[in-house]
Scaffold this active site. Structure first.
Site, PDB file in Angstrom:
ATOM      1  NE  ARG A 112       6.746  -1.016  10.437  1.00  0.00           N
ATOM      2  CZ  ARG A 112       5.638  -1.216  10.198  1.00  0.00           C
ATOM      3  NH1 ARG A 112       5.806  -0.183   8.961  1.00  0.00           N
ATOM      4  NH2 ARG A 112       4.599  -1.958  10.799  1.00  0.00           N
ATOM      5  NE  ARG A 155      -3.985  -1.782  10.160  1.00  0.00           N
ATOM      6  CZ  ARG A 155      -2.881  -1.175  10.002  1.00  0.00           C
ATOM      7  NH1 ARG A 155      -2.653   0.159   9.063  1.00  0.00           N
ATOM      8  NH2 ARG A 155      -1.803  -1.598   9.524  1.00  0.00           N
ATOM      9  CE  LYS A 210      -2.440  -1.132   3.939  1.00  0.00           C
ATOM     10  NZ  LYS A 210      -1.650  -2.492   4.350  1.00  0.00           N
ATOM     11  NE  ARG A 220       2.019  -5.179  11.527  1.00  0.00           N
ATOM     12  CZ  ARG A 220       2.828  -4.691  10.483  1.00  0.00           C
ATOM     13  NH1 ARG A 220       4.157  -5.373  10.700  1.00  0.00           N
ATOM     14  NH2 ARG A 220       2.837  -4.245   9.596  1.00  0.00           N
ATOM     15  NE  ARG A 276       7.617  -3.444   6.378  1.00  0.00           N
ATOM     16  CZ  ARG A 276       5.391  -3.088   5.688  1.00  0.00           C
ATOM     17  NH1 ARG A 276       5.575  -2.585   4.240  1.00  0.00           N
ATOM     18  NH2 ARG A 276       5.714  -2.714   6.517  1.00  0.00           N
TER      19      ARG A 276
HETATM   20  P1  AMP Z   1       1.179  -0.025   9.154  1.00  0.00           P
HETATM   21  O1  AMP Z   1       2.408   0.470   9.488  1.00  0.00           O
HETATM   22  O2  AMP Z   1      -0.089   0.558   8.837  1.00  0.00           O
HETATM   23  O3  AMP Z   1       1.264  -1.529   9.456  1.00  0.00           O
HETATM   24  O4  AMP Z   1       0.204   0.588  11.172  1.00  0.00           O
HETATM   25  C1  AMP Z   1       1.882  -0.186  11.988  1.00  0.00           C
HETATM   26  C2  AMP Z   1       0.298  -0.468  13.192  1.00  0.00           C
HETATM   27  O5  AMP Z   1      -0.257   0.933  13.693  1.00  0.00           O
HETATM   28  C3  AMP Z   1      -0.402  -1.003  13.315  1.00  0.00           C
HETATM   29  O6  AMP Z   1       0.171  -2.667  13.227  1.00  0.00           O
HETATM   30  C4  AMP Z   1      -1.427  -0.556  14.306  1.00  0.00           C
HETATM   31  O7  AMP Z   1      -0.545  -1.204  15.886  1.00  0.00           O
HETATM   32  C5  AMP Z   1      -1.099   0.574  13.874  1.00  0.00           C
HETATM   33  N1  AMP Z   1      -2.343   0.674  12.779  1.00  0.00           N
HETATM   34  C6  AMP Z   1      -1.933   1.548  11.505  1.00  0.00           C
HETATM   35  N2  AMP Z   1      -3.220   2.339  11.647  1.00  0.00           N
HETATM   36  C7  AMP Z   1      -4.452   1.813  11.980  1.00  0.00           C
HETATM   37  C8  AMP Z   1      -5.554   2.018  11.778  1.00  0.00           C
HETATM   38  N3  AMP Z   1      -6.295   2.397  11.158  1.00  0.00           N
HETATM   39  N4  AMP Z   1      -6.496   1.406  13.366  1.00  0.00           N
HETATM   40  C9  AMP Z   1      -5.186   0.445  14.094  1.00  0.00           C
HETATM   41  N5  AMP Z   1      -4.282   0.968  13.892  1.00  0.00           N
HETATM   42  C10 AMP Z   1      -3.898   1.140  13.470  1.00  0.00           C
END
Ligand code: AMP
Length: 215
Positions: free
Chosen positions: A162, A88, A13, A173, A127
């Site tokens: 990360r 999400r 994404k 996740r 990654r």
């Molecule tokens: P990402 O970089 O999009 O994979 O997000 C990393 C982490 O941030 C996720 O595993 C969640 O803990 C949190 N996070 C990001 N976006 C959201 C969202 N829209 N709703 C809830 N948690 C989020």
């Protein structure tokens, strides 16, 4: 363009969003990047979000909607936006629908980037991300390593794995994605906004989106 980018963690994404911003100046809005920035800056939001993120759990909807209500009203969103990692959950999608209605903003599409599970797993384990919250450039130890090992090509900061990209957090996740986020595909299908694009190359996904939008 005003798009939602759906897809599992590691579906690409962020990479697709970055390529799309170059087309018409739409902004990428990544809730993950915003949250990681807040954690690094040690803000109240960051302190609240950190433990959820480390475990690979979702941050509560109320925190996320607080961020997005403000972000979508900033002037740079007028040219368009690419929502990367938001919504999400179904409650977030419903709250977003209400918010966009209130702001008289119409979405073009919700794009579901569909990538096979083995590719996702391999990508997430390999990654690496720039540790500078203002950069957060993405690398891959196999397919796209930084020129100098462990150092970001763009800003010179350390490139790290990360906290939520350990094997345990990744599997959590992905389970969270299947339970809470995958149902959004049905939600946007009902709204008549869904396009599913299957492809592991961001160029293919970007071209398919351009075709859909007629640009
Ligand atoms: P990402 O970089 O999009 O994979 O997000 C990393 C982490 O941030 C996720 O595993 C969640 O803990 C949190 N996070 C990001 N976006 C959201 C969202 N829209 N709703 C809830 N948690 C989020």
């Amino acid at each position: 363009m005003k798009l939602i980018l759906l897809g599992a963690p590691g579906a690409g994404k962020g990479t697709v969003a970055k390529q799309l911003t170059a087309i018409d100046g739409s902004v990428q809005i990544s809730t993950g990047d915003i949250l990681r920035g807040a954690v690094q800056a040690g803000t109240d939001l960051g302190k609240e979000a950190e433990a959820y993120m480390k475990r690979g759990d979702l941050v509560p909807d109320s925190l996320i909607m607080g961020i997005m209500e403000k972000r979508l009203q900033e002037p740079d969103c007028q040219k368009g936006f690419l929502l990367d990692g938001f919504p999400r959950t179904i409650p977030q999608a419903e709250a977003l629908r209400d918010l966009l209605g209130k702001l008289s903003i119409k979405l073009d599409l919700a794009v579901n980037i569909d990538v096979p599970k083995d590719v996702i797993l391999d990508r997430l384990c390999t990654r690496r991300t720039c540790s500078n919250s203002a950069c957060q450039a993405i690398y891959n130890v196999k397919s796209n390593p930084p020129t100098q090992e462990g150092i970001c090509d763009k800003c010179g900061s350390p490139v790290i794995q990360r906290d939520d990209e350990t094997e345990e957090a990744i599997s959590h996740r992905l389970a969270t994605y299947n339970e809470k986020t995958a149902p959004l595909v049905g939600f946007y299908e009902k709204e008549g906004l869904l396009r599913t694009i299957t492809g592991t190359s961001s160029d293919i996904v970007v071209n398919a989106i351009k075709d859909e939008l007629g640009i």
